[in-house]
Design an enzyme around this catalytic site. Sequence first.
Site: not given
Ligand code: F6P
Length: 364
Positions: A119, A121, A142, A144, A239, A287, A289
């Site tokens: 993504g 980052g 991603t 998102d 979120e 997660h 999703q």
């Molecule tokens: O960037 C993808 C994502 O699933 C975001 O929607 C969510 O805020 C974040 O990653 C959750 O990250 P982690 O897997 O580190 O909890």
Amino acid sequence: MSKKKLLVLTGGGDCPGLNAVIRGIQKAATQDGEWEVYGSIEAFNGIMRTPTEIIKLTPSKVGGIHVKGGTILKTTNKGNPLSFPVEHKDGSITYRDISADLVKKIQKAGFDAVINIGGDGSQAISKALYDKGLNIIGVPKTIDNDLSATDITFGFSTAVQIATDAFDKLVTTASSHNRVMILEVMGRDAGWIALHTAIAGGAELCLIPEIPFNLDTVIKVINKRYKKGRGFVNIVIAEGAKLDGKTIGKMAEGDMNIKLGGVGNALRKALEDHGCEPDVRVAVLGHIQRGGTPVAFDRILATAFGVRAFELAKKGRFGRMVTYTNNDIKDTTLAKAIKDYNYVKKSNFLIKTAKQVGISFGNR
Ligand code: F6P
């Protein structure tokens, strides 16, 4: 003649479709015949470790993986080479830029090109490594959909489908109990998953980071619907939506980003504190999703991304990221790719669509 060597890795949070990209790269390389493909386990950690953790990606290793969720190469959001955690004897951790060592190590290992699937980052890391002389290409991923250089990212459609399936289920239970049901979905600072789910599912309220909402309006929408005799309300909240101007989440040590989550429950409490009469319940999808089988569109897009990334490597067009633009596979510079965040714009046609079918954004 010895074959050229390509290193592939997946970084950041996982996302349905990663395996389809890996398979697309490997298959294109096999057809080409001049390249061998390797995978670094857990993003750049695999190549940085001693001994290294690198696997050869053969046709049998990638056979059928496009159907599977996750990534066969593993991933992490804690392995940023620009700020790498170094543990000291006393147990303390400091962060160090190890990118120059990383570039040297990859070159010394004989890799002619690297494909970094990740993504925003991860692509910022790709850009920094490219600037240090690494032959690198980015593939955006991603759920998102928050990368502005590409119209869509793989993983997003799967996440929307999962969220919509969950929403549909919540509608039947909300209706049986005459409840207000809040579904919290992911998306970081972008409201794409929430917006798509709200329209696909038929929500009454859609609360996203880009459109600040106020509680009084949300309560008004709820009360109006109950007064009309429709005894339930379904809300989708992203979120990253802000409650009273505040983002709900926490900063965890070593993570690249704030961990969002909790705004659904915060909204429930605020509604109750403000005298919202109906019962309110919250479902946080989390997660779920990101897991499981990618939908067909994501498999196709991911495969096309993999094939294009290999083509760029073969042509020596480094410092670029693959994109999906105007219904075509293209590429752009990594510098442009990481420049802007893909927020939902108020002018987006889906905002108008949502309003025209009576979905409130809670803002007036
Ligand atoms: O960037 C993808 C994502 O699933 C975001 O929607 C969510 O805020 C974040 O990653 C959750 O990250 P982690 O897997 O580190 O909890």
